[in-house]
Scaffold this active site. Structure first.
Site, PDB file in Angstrom:
ATOM      1  N   GLU A 362      77.043  54.838  24.493  1.00  0.00           N
ATOM      2  CA  GLU A 362      75.717  54.762  23.869  1.00  0.00           C
ATOM      3  C   GLU A 362      74.594  54.575  24.888  1.00  0.00           C
ATOM      4  O   GLU A 362      73.618  53.886  24.627  1.00  0.00           O
ATOM      5  CB  GLU A 362      75.677  53.680  22.782  1.00  0.00           C
ATOM      6  CG  GLU A 362      76.500  54.033  21.569  1.00  0.00           C
ATOM      7  CD  GLU A 362      76.155  53.215  20.323  1.00  0.00           C
ATOM      8  OE1 GLU A 362      75.179  52.445  20.360  1.00  0.00           O
ATOM      9  OE2 GLU A 362      76.871  53.355  19.318  1.00  0.00           O
ATOM     10  N   HIS A 639      77.998  44.588  20.994  1.00  0.00           N
ATOM     11  CA  HIS A 639      79.423  44.691  21.307  1.00  0.00           C
ATOM     12  C   HIS A 639      79.779  43.724  22.426  1.00  0.00           C
ATOM     13  O   HIS A 639      78.937  43.381  23.259  1.00  0.00           O
ATOM     14  CB  HIS A 639      79.793  46.109  21.761  1.00  0.00           C
ATOM     15  CG  HIS A 639      79.827  47.119  20.665  1.00  0.00           C
ATOM     16  ND1 HIS A 639      80.983  47.764  20.273  1.00  0.00           N
ATOM     17  CD2 HIS A 639      78.847  47.612  19.865  1.00  0.00           C
ATOM     18  CE1 HIS A 639      80.707  48.607  19.297  1.00  0.00           C
ATOM     19  NE2 HIS A 639      79.411  48.529  19.033  1.00  0.00           N
TER      20      HIS A 639
END
Length: 655
Positions: A362, A639
């Protein structure tokens, strides 16, 4: 294989692309800012609650018409730029490769000469993280914001964590299970050396602080400030520090007369104070940054050299560092080994020291990728970024974003391949998610055979209901990896030019091993060919494994807003239930908090590190030495990064 250092094959196309993107960018930026102003994060909501004058709301109302007017004015230019930009994507290369020439002794060329594949084995450290560096308006959907500033801070924290001293604690108690027996060789002989792995006859209770150069130093620091204080003229920074925590006789520490201790660089032996690590120079991110090596009192043992026989009557006082036993035990407690486990595992506030390979997902925003690359080049010599395709090139759907994959390595990259998943659907179809395959050289044998490893980095389909799509992507991943290995391997099997010593897959797979909805992915054949260190079987996790997806609503809570705080929270079951994401409940009306009280397990682990035990060179094996869940990026992403250290050695060697 020739690696692509520019996105286009010639300067003419590059210039045309730069002009077309310059026409598009104002419209892109205005749309992003306009949408972002209507998607507040929980951090901003709390700020607004403390703002009695509603100043932020007033600014939003005031600037929205301005953004709209500018957007209307920029649209014709964006349309003109798009006419040129779109067809150019068919000629665009699938990645950009950057190499920073490093004269440091820890550079890639020097690392290759360290290990000849003989004698002691060598460990390699891998890390993966989803850093959510999307355009700001999209990042806010995950409750994170300010993508450009986050990119710089993420790079600083990773760099500082990887460049910190490597701390290893060894205790001679035969019942102790909190240390790595497999790691002992790295204390006796430096990694990459060909020295004997023999264990000395008498092992004292010691803590070893090893650091290998100021790899975290920013490239511009040396040019501006000269060599760091404490660096030797030749740049050699191989040092270590022995800390006595036990084995006293008559209340006094024993002398360092071991054969192992003799191979360590002794503190105070030379004119340079070895108690000060060279990578503690004041630099970007060190002052007030949570990424600073000094940010955690519990993750590092703080060393301070004594005065030259000034106030100490004890002989050799300036060549030994004395610490309270409780301090070192506190650091040792961070590592816990299950009785049936063959390797260490921990929740760590730092990225592993001497990190070799980094795989990120990402990293969609180009400007953020450039900032991240600039920071990480202070430690990693080889970087691949802007990976993916745009437009309709090679895929069925139009791609607005690249794959988001980003790779950094301390070792030279030999071959690269990228493939875009053709079956993306829903909002995921707008990004060219795929898999990046790399072949890296980590050494060479005395017979001039290259010692290589394979790494695959991927990011699978996100919508939770599309299990079949993810399974198809896992099938493609295996097929592409097999083709990549076949096309890049040496032709002769009788006399191979290369020795393959590891094969690793990492990334965000967007499914876990505890959800009933993910049973299809949990039983995929990938897990029969590659080993997951955290997994017992389909739907069954090891008791120490924890989830890697955070509950976005709690990202800015005081309890988890720093790496140390998040580390402490995740070490308790109650904290994990509060701040980790768990599988969604099918029962209607079940609240998030009440649902978590009924759940068992440690959260959704969707970020994976897998390694192959087969397909390596005969008589060679790769075994997990350490596995870490990392909290150093707290407040910057939703995350948890994960890291794995593999010990590679010849099969006939004794551990």
């Amino acid at each position: 294989m020739v690696l692509y250092t520019t996105p286009f094959p010639n300067s003419c196309l590059s210039a045309l692309h730069a002009v077309s993107w310059a026409l598009i960018f104002p419209c892109y930026w205005l749309v992003d800012r306009l949408l972002a102003s209507f998607i507040p994060t929980t951090y901003e909501k709390r700020q607004r609650a403390d703002d009695p004058c509603c100043l932020q709301l007033f600014c939003t109302v005031l600037f929205t018409p301005v953004y709209l007017a500018l957007l209307v004015a920029a649209l014709p230019f964006a349309f003109l730029g798009f006419i040129f930009w779109s067809p150019l994507q068919s000629a665009r290369r699938p990645y950009s490769y950057s190499r920073l020439e490093d004269k440091n002794p820890a550079g890639g060329a020097a690392l290759l000469s360290e290990w000849k594949g003989t004698g002691a084995g060598k460990s390699f450290c891998f890390a993966t993280a989803n850093v959510c560096l999307l355009p700001d308006s999209l990042a806010r959907l995950n409750n994170v914001f300010n993508t450009q500033a986050r990119a710089k801070e993420i790079g600083q924290r990773i760099r500082n964590g990887a460049a910190r001293p490597q701390i290893k604690i060894y205790i001679d108690s035969p019942t102790n299970t909190s240390i790595s027996a497999a790691s002992f060789s790295s204390l006796v002989s430096p990694q990459g050396g060909d020295g004997s792995r023999a264990v000395p006859g008498s092992i004292k209770r010691t803590a070893s602080v090893e650091y290998k150069g100021d790899g975290g130093r920013h490239p511009s620091d040396e040019a501006a400030n000269g060599p760091a204080s404490g660096e030797q003229a030749d740049g050699s920074l191989e040092d270590s520090c022995i800390v006595r925590i036990g084995g006293e006789e008559g209340g006094r520490p024993q002398e360092a007369d071991d054969p192992a201790a003799g191979s360590q660089a002794r503190n105070g032996a030379g004119g340079t104070p070895k108690g000060q690590t060279p990578n503690h120079n004041q630099r970007d991110g060190d002052s007030g940054s949570l990424g600073s090596p000094s940010a955690s009192r519990e993750s590092l043992v703080k060393a301070r050299a004594g005065q030259d026989s000034g106030g100490s009557g004890e002989p050799g006082a300036n060549s030994k560092l004395l610490y309270k036993t409780s301090v070192v035990k506190k650091a040792a407690a961070r590592r816990r080994r299950h009785p049936d486990e063959a390797f260490d595992h921990e929740v760590s506030a730092f990225f592993p020291a001497n990190l070799d390979f980094l795989c990120l997902q990402e990293v969609f925003d180009k400007r953020a990728a450039a900032k991240l690359k600039e920071q990480l080049h202070g430690y990693f010599e080889y970087i691949l970024y802007d990976v993916g395709v745009y437009g309709c090139h090679g895929c069925c759907n139009f791609k607005c974003l690249n794959s988001g994959l980003f790779f950094a390595s301390r070792y030279p990259v030999m071959d690269v391949a990228y493939h875009c998943y053709p079956n993306g659907c829903s909002f995921d179809a707008l990004a060219s998610k795929g898999a990046l395959f790399l072949k890296v050289q980590v050494g060479s044998t005395p017979q001039d055979q290259r010692i290589v490893g394979y790494i695959a980095c991927t990011h699978l389909h996100a919508p939770p209901e599309d299990s079949a799509v993810r399974c198809e992507q896992l099938d493609l991943l295996q097929d592409w990896l097999a083709d990549f290995r076949k096309s890049t391997s040496s032709t002769s099997t009788a006399n191979p030019e290369e020795l393959v010593v590891f094969d690793v897959i990492c990334g965000d797979l967007n499914f876990d091993n505890c959800s009933s909805d993910d049973k299809l992915e949990q039983q995929h054949s990938l897990f029969t060919r590659y080993k997951d260190p955290c997994r017992l079987g389909p739907g069954e996790e090891k008791p120490w494994a924890i989830g890697t997806l955070l509950d976005t609503n709690g990202l800015y809570d005081e309890d988890v807003c720093t790496p140390d705080n998040l580390q402490k929270v995740l070490e308790s079951e109650e904290g994990r239930r509060e701040y980790l994401a768990f599988p969604t409940s099918k029962s209607p009306g079940a609240g998030q908090k009440g649902r978590k009280d009924l759940l068992k397990g440690n959260g959704r682990r969707i970020d994976y590190m897998l390694h192959a035990e087969e397909g390596l060179c005969p008589d060679w094996k790769a075994e997990v030495e350490e596995f870490s869940f990392i909290t150093q990026l707290s407040g910057l992403t939703d995350h948890l990064p994960v890291a794995m250290r593999l010990m590679v050695s010849a099969g006939e060697e004794e551990a």
